[in-house]
Write a protein that holds these residues in place. Structure first.
Motif, PDB file in Angstrom:
ATOM      1  N   GLN A   1       0.753  -1.300  -0.015  1.00  0.00           N
ATOM      2  CA  GLN A   1      -0.094  -0.064  -0.100  1.00  0.00           C
ATOM      3  C   GLN A   1       0.943   1.295   0.051  1.00  0.00           C
ATOM      4  N   LEU A   2       2.064   1.211   0.207  1.00  0.00           N
ATOM      5  CA  LEU A   2       3.043   2.319   0.210  1.00  0.00           C
ATOM      6  C   LEU A   2       4.004   2.147  -1.074  1.00  0.00           C
ATOM      7  N   GLY A   3       3.484   1.332  -1.826  1.00  0.00           N
ATOM      8  CA  GLY A   3       4.316   1.427  -3.005  1.00  0.00           C
ATOM      9  C   GLY A   3       5.111   0.086  -3.153  1.00  0.00           C
ATOM     10  N   ALA A   4       5.469  -0.887  -2.230  1.00  0.00           N
ATOM     11  CA  ALA A   4       6.196  -1.714  -2.301  1.00  0.00           C
ATOM     12  C   ALA A   4       6.086  -3.155  -3.554  1.00  0.00           C
ATOM     13  N   THR A   5       7.148  -3.156  -4.196  1.00  0.00           N
ATOM     14  CA  THR A   5       6.931  -4.490  -4.980  1.00  0.00           C
ATOM     15  C   THR A   5       7.956  -5.360  -5.132  1.00  0.00           C
ATOM     16  N   THR A   6       7.848  -6.384  -5.951  1.00  0.00           N
ATOM     17  CA  THR A   6       9.054  -7.249  -6.209  1.00  0.00           C
ATOM     18  C   THR A   6       9.983  -6.822  -7.209  1.00  0.00           C
ATOM     19  N   ASP A   7       9.956  -5.670  -7.603  1.00  0.00           N
ATOM     20  CA  ASP A   7      10.626  -5.297  -9.215  1.00  0.00           C
ATOM     21  C   ASP A   7      12.258  -5.522  -8.751  1.00  0.00           C
ATOM     22  N   GLY A   8      12.612  -5.026  -7.598  1.00  0.00           N
ATOM     23  CA  GLY A   8      13.939  -5.337  -7.294  1.00  0.00           C
ATOM     24  C   GLY A   8      14.539  -6.880  -7.505  1.00  0.00           C
ATOM     25  N   TYR A   9      13.756  -7.796  -6.809  1.00  0.00           N
ATOM     26  CA  TYR A   9      14.244  -8.986  -7.272  1.00  0.00           C
ATOM     27  C   TYR A   9      14.076  -9.466  -8.615  1.00  0.00           C
ATOM     28  N   SER A  10      13.181  -9.007  -9.337  1.00  0.00           N
ATOM     29  CA  SER A  10      12.986  -9.365 -11.047  1.00  0.00           C
ATOM     30  C   SER A  10      14.386  -8.868 -11.563  1.00  0.00           C
ATOM     31  N   PHE A  11      14.633  -7.444 -11.202  1.00  0.00           N
ATOM     32  CA  PHE A  11      16.115  -6.914 -12.080  1.00  0.00           C
ATOM     33  C   PHE A  11      17.042  -7.809 -11.718  1.00  0.00           C
ATOM     34  N   ALA A  12      17.134  -7.952 -10.278  1.00  0.00           N
ATOM     35  CA  ALA A  12      18.455  -8.947  -9.887  1.00  0.00           C
ATOM     36  C   ALA A  12      18.677 -10.406 -10.612  1.00  0.00           C
TER      37      ALA A  12
ATOM     38  N   GLU B   1       6.267  -4.934   8.302  1.00  0.00           N
ATOM     39  CA  GLU B   1       6.893  -3.635   8.486  1.00  0.00           C
ATOM     40  C   GLU B   1       8.078  -4.021   7.527  1.00  0.00           C
ATOM     41  N   VAL B   2       8.695  -5.155   7.385  1.00  0.00           N
ATOM     42  CA  VAL B   2       9.866  -5.622   6.539  1.00  0.00           C
ATOM     43  C   VAL B   2       9.713  -6.981   5.902  1.00  0.00           C
ATOM     44  N   SER B   3      10.539  -7.395   5.080  1.00  0.00           N
ATOM     45  CA  SER B   3      10.537  -8.455   4.494  1.00  0.00           C
ATOM     46  C   SER B   3      11.878  -9.367   4.676  1.00  0.00           C
ATOM     47  N   GLY B   4      11.648 -10.875   5.041  1.00  0.00           N
ATOM     48  CA  GLY B   4      12.815 -11.428   4.981  1.00  0.00           C
ATOM     49  C   GLY B   4      13.305 -12.026   3.642  1.00  0.00           C
ATOM     50  N   GLY B   5      14.417 -12.695   3.407  1.00  0.00           N
ATOM     51  CA  GLY B   5      14.762 -13.137   2.388  1.00  0.00           C
ATOM     52  C   GLY B   5      15.391 -11.908   1.160  1.00  0.00           C
ATOM     53  N   GLY B   6      15.388 -12.075   0.028  1.00  0.00           N
ATOM     54  CA  GLY B   6      15.955 -11.037  -0.955  1.00  0.00           C
ATOM     55  C   GLY B   6      17.111 -11.494  -1.556  1.00  0.00           C
ATOM     56  N   VAL B   7      17.722 -10.681  -2.255  1.00  0.00           N
ATOM     57  CA  VAL B   7      19.260 -10.865  -3.183  1.00  0.00           C
ATOM     58  C   VAL B   7      20.081 -11.402  -2.124  1.00  0.00           C
ATOM     59  N   SER B   8      20.683 -12.722  -2.695  1.00  0.00           N
ATOM     60  CA  SER B   8      21.656 -13.419  -1.987  1.00  0.00           C
ATOM     61  C   SER B   8      22.883 -12.508  -1.784  1.00  0.00           C
ATOM     62  N   THR B   9      23.200 -12.486  -0.447  1.00  0.00           N
ATOM     63  CA  THR B   9      24.424 -11.558   0.024  1.00  0.00           C
ATOM     64  C   THR B   9      25.545 -12.371  -0.396  1.00  0.00           C
ATOM     65  N   VAL B  10      25.591 -13.723  -0.783  1.00  0.00           N
ATOM     66  CA  VAL B  10      26.843 -14.436  -1.033  1.00  0.00           C
ATOM     67  C   VAL B  10      27.337 -13.737  -2.387  1.00  0.00           C
ATOM     68  N   GLN B  11      26.341 -13.430  -3.132  1.00  0.00           N
ATOM     69  CA  GLN B  11      26.896 -12.701  -4.438  1.00  0.00           C
ATOM     70  C   GLN B  11      27.115 -11.068  -4.339  1.00  0.00           C
ATOM     71  N   VAL B  12      27.088 -10.432  -3.495  1.00  0.00           N
ATOM     72  CA  VAL B  12      27.601  -9.135  -2.896  1.00  0.00           C
ATOM     73  C   VAL B  12      28.562  -8.898  -2.137  1.00  0.00           C
ATOM     74  N   ASN B  13      29.574  -8.100  -2.509  1.00  0.00           N
ATOM     75  CA  ASN B  13      30.516  -7.621  -1.737  1.00  0.00           C
ATOM     76  C   ASN B  13      30.196  -6.579  -0.582  1.00  0.00           C
ATOM     77  N   ASN B  14      30.297  -6.923   0.612  1.00  0.00           N
ATOM     78  CA  ASN B  14      29.760  -6.205   1.751  1.00  0.00           C
ATOM     79  C   ASN B  14      30.586  -4.975   1.881  1.00  0.00           C
ATOM     80  N   LYS B  15      31.773  -4.979   1.346  1.00  0.00           N
ATOM     81  CA  LYS B  15      33.000  -3.907   1.539  1.00  0.00           C
ATOM     82  C   LYS B  15      32.410  -2.722   0.460  1.00  0.00           C
ATOM     83  N   THR B  16      31.876  -3.077  -0.554  1.00  0.00           N
ATOM     84  CA  THR B  16      31.586  -2.031  -1.609  1.00  0.00           C
ATOM     85  C   THR B  16      29.963  -2.094  -2.078  1.00  0.00           C
ATOM     86  N   MET B  17      29.381  -2.958  -1.522  1.00  0.00           N
ATOM     87  CA  MET B  17      27.980  -3.356  -2.014  1.00  0.00           C
ATOM     88  C   MET B  17      27.589  -3.513  -3.392  1.00  0.00           C
TER      89      MET B  17
END
Length: 419
Positions: free
Chosen positions: A165-176, A347-363
Motif C-alpha cells: 500500500q506504500l508502493g512496495a513491489t518485487t521489482d528489485g528481485y526481478s531486476f536482480a 513492516e519488512v521482509s526477510g529473504g531477497g538478493v543473496s548476499t553471497v553474490q554481493v561484496n559487503n565492503k562495496t555493496m
C-alpha cells in the motif's frame, strides 16, 4: 562524467544518492511513487525510529547475518549523528538505543534528506516505473515506462514487497534475477500472526502484557515480554512483532509453530499457585470468573476458564488440582500459529538478493561490474527498533561512496561477466 542510476527513493537510495553526488557523480533517482521516502514517513507510527545505537549482526537474520558486521562498522552512531547534523537533523536518543528525530516527526527526516540530495544536484524522477535493466559492455540501459537512458553504474535499492500500500513491489528481485543473481525466498517479518483457536476472535480488542514463548517443532526458540493484542485473525502487539521473524520463516518452511502466553510472568509456577489460593481464600463467595478478574483481564478470564473446562462455581468449591489447572493456563496458554498477516501488514521482509553474490565492503555485485545493491532488497532483515534503518543507511552510504569512485576495485566472478 560518472553517471549513476538509483532505482528506488527510500532510505538506502537517498543515502547512496547523497554520498555519490558528494563525490562528484551525476546521479538520477527513479521512484515509481509520486514522492520519495514513503516508508520513512510511515515508520515508527509517523515518528521514524531512525537508528539504533546498539546494532550488531545479532540483531539481523538472513542466510549470512555476518554480512552486516563490516557494513555497520562503517556507520558508527557518532558518525551517523554527525551526518544528521550536517543535513540539519537533530536526534532524540533514548536510553534503550532507539533514536528519533528531535521533532518527533518522520517528515523531518525526509525533508532533511530530500533537501540535502536536491542541493547536491541529484535528479529525482517520480512516477517513473523502471521496467528493465540491461548490462552492455561498459554501460547499463535503464528502461522506464517513459524512456530509456544509459548509465555507467546502477544501484538497486527498491526495498522489499512488504507494505504494498506504500508502493512496495518485487521489482528489485526481478531486476536482480534478470542479471544473474540468486533470490532467497521472501517472507513477511515484523508482522501479526494468525491463530488456530476457538477463542482468539472472541477476545478481539483485548490488550495486555504477557510473556510470549515461540515454539517451533516442539522446541522453544524465543521468549519475549511485551504487549499483546488479540484480533479477529489472531494476535498482534509489540511482543508478537518481535517473535514474528522466526515464526514467519518457520511457517514458510512448513514447520509446526505455536506460542504460549504467560499473563503473569512476574510469578513462577509455585508462587502463582500460592497467589491464586490466597486470592480465592480471601473471596470464598466469589465465582471463579469474578475472582480471576482480579488477576487478568475479564475477557481473557472468560475464555481461559472455558478452556480449563472448570465450571464457574464459587471459588471455595475448587480443589487444589483445579487451582493448579487454572494457574497452568495463566502461565502457559498455548495457541497454534497457522499463518502471518501477510506482506500487506508487514513492516519488512526477510529473504531477497543473496548476499553471497554481493561484496559487503562495496555493496557491488560479484557478478556484474557496476551493479550495486543496498537496503531491504538484500537478504538481510533486522529486529524491531530501528535496526532495519541502520542497515539501510549504512549499506546506502557504502554503495554511494563506492559508486562515486571513478573505477571499481572489486574482483569479479570468472563464471559470469554479464548475462
Amino acid at each position: 562524467m560518472n553517471t549513476i542510476a538509483i532505482i528506488g527513493g527510500g532510505a538506502s537510495g537517498l543515502m547512496a544518492a547523497l554520498f555519490a553526488a558528494r563525490a562528484g557523480s551525476n546521479v538520477t533517482i527513479y521512484e515509481h511513487n509520486n514522492n520519495v521516502g514513503k516508508k520513512i514517513l510511515a515508520s515508527g507510527n509517523g515518528r521514524c525510529n531512525i537508528i539504533n545505537t546498539t546494532a550488531s549482526h545479532e540483531d539481523y537474520a538472513g542466510v549470512d547475518p555476518q554480512f552486516v558486521t563490516y557494513v555497520l562498522k562503517q556507520l558508527s552512531f557518532a558518525y551517523f549523528e554527525q551526518f544528521c547534523h550536517s543535513i540539519g537533523l537533530l536526534l532524540d536518543i533514548k536510553e534503550d538505543g532507539r533514536c528519533y528525530p528531535l521533532s518527533n516527526e518522520a517528515k523531518s527526516v525526509l525533508i532533511a534528506l530530500k533537501s540535502a540530495v536536491s542541493g547536491m544536484g541529484v535528479k529525482i524522477i517520480t512516477d517513473s516505473k523502471v521496467t528493465a535493466i540491461t548490462k552492455h559492455d561498459s554501460y547499463f540501459n535503464v528502461q522506464t515506462n517513459h524512456d530509456k537512458q544509459r548509465y555507467n553504474k546502477v544501484l538497486i535499492a527498491t526495498g522489499s514487497e512488504a507494505a504494498p500500500q506504500l508502493g512496495a513491489t518485487t521489482d528489485g528481485y526481478s531486476f536482480a534475477r534478470s542479471l544473474g543473481h540468486e533470490i532467497i525466498p521472501t517472507y513477511p517479518s515484523l508482522v501479526q500472526l494468525h491463530l488456530n483457536s476457538k477463542n482468539h476472535h472472541k477476545m478481539a480488542g483485548v490488550k495486555t502484557t504477557a510473556k510470549v514463548s515461540l515454539i517451533i517443532d516442539g522446541k522453544v526458540k524465543e521468549k519475549v515480554v511485551g504487549d499483546i493484542l488479540f484480533a479477529n485473525y489472531g494476535i498482534s502487539g509489540l511482543a508478537i512483532l518481535d517473535i514474528s521473524q522466526k515464526a514467519s520463516y518457520a511457517l514458510m518452511h512448513q514447520q509446526r509453530v505455536s506460542i504460549t502466553l504467560n499473563f503473569l510472568p512476574r510469578y513462577d509456577k509455585t508462587t502463582l499457585i500460592n497467589t491464586i489460593e490466597k486470592l480465592f481464600a480471601s473471596v470464598p463467595k466469589h465465582d471463579v470468573h469474578t475472582a480471576l478478574c482480579g488477576l487478568i483481564p475479564a475477557k481473557i478470564a472468560t475464555y481461559l476458564l472455558e478452556d480449563t473446562a472448570i465450571k464457574n462455581t464459587t471459588v471455595s468449591a475448587l480443589n487444589l488440582k483445579e487451582i493448579k489447572k487454572i494457574a497452568h493456563l495463566i502461565g502457559e496458554w498455548k495457541f497454534e500459529v497457522i499463518d502471518t498477516h501477510g506482506f500487506k501488514h508487514a513492516e519488512v521482509s526477510g529473504g531477497g538478493v543473496s548476499t553471497v553474490q554481493v561484496n559487503n565492503k562495496t555493496m557491488e555485485s560479484k557478478l556484474i561490474e557496476g551493479l550495486y545493491f543496498a537496503g531491504e532488497v538484500l537478504d538481510i532483515v533486522g529486529r524491531r527498533g530501528g535496526y532495519n534503518f541502520n542497515f539501510a543507511w549504512a549499506s546506502g552510504m557504502i554503495a554511494g561512496k563506492e559508486m562515486g569512485k571513478s573505477h571499481s576495485t572489486i574482483e569479479y566472478s570468472s563464471k559470469r561477466k554479464y548475462p
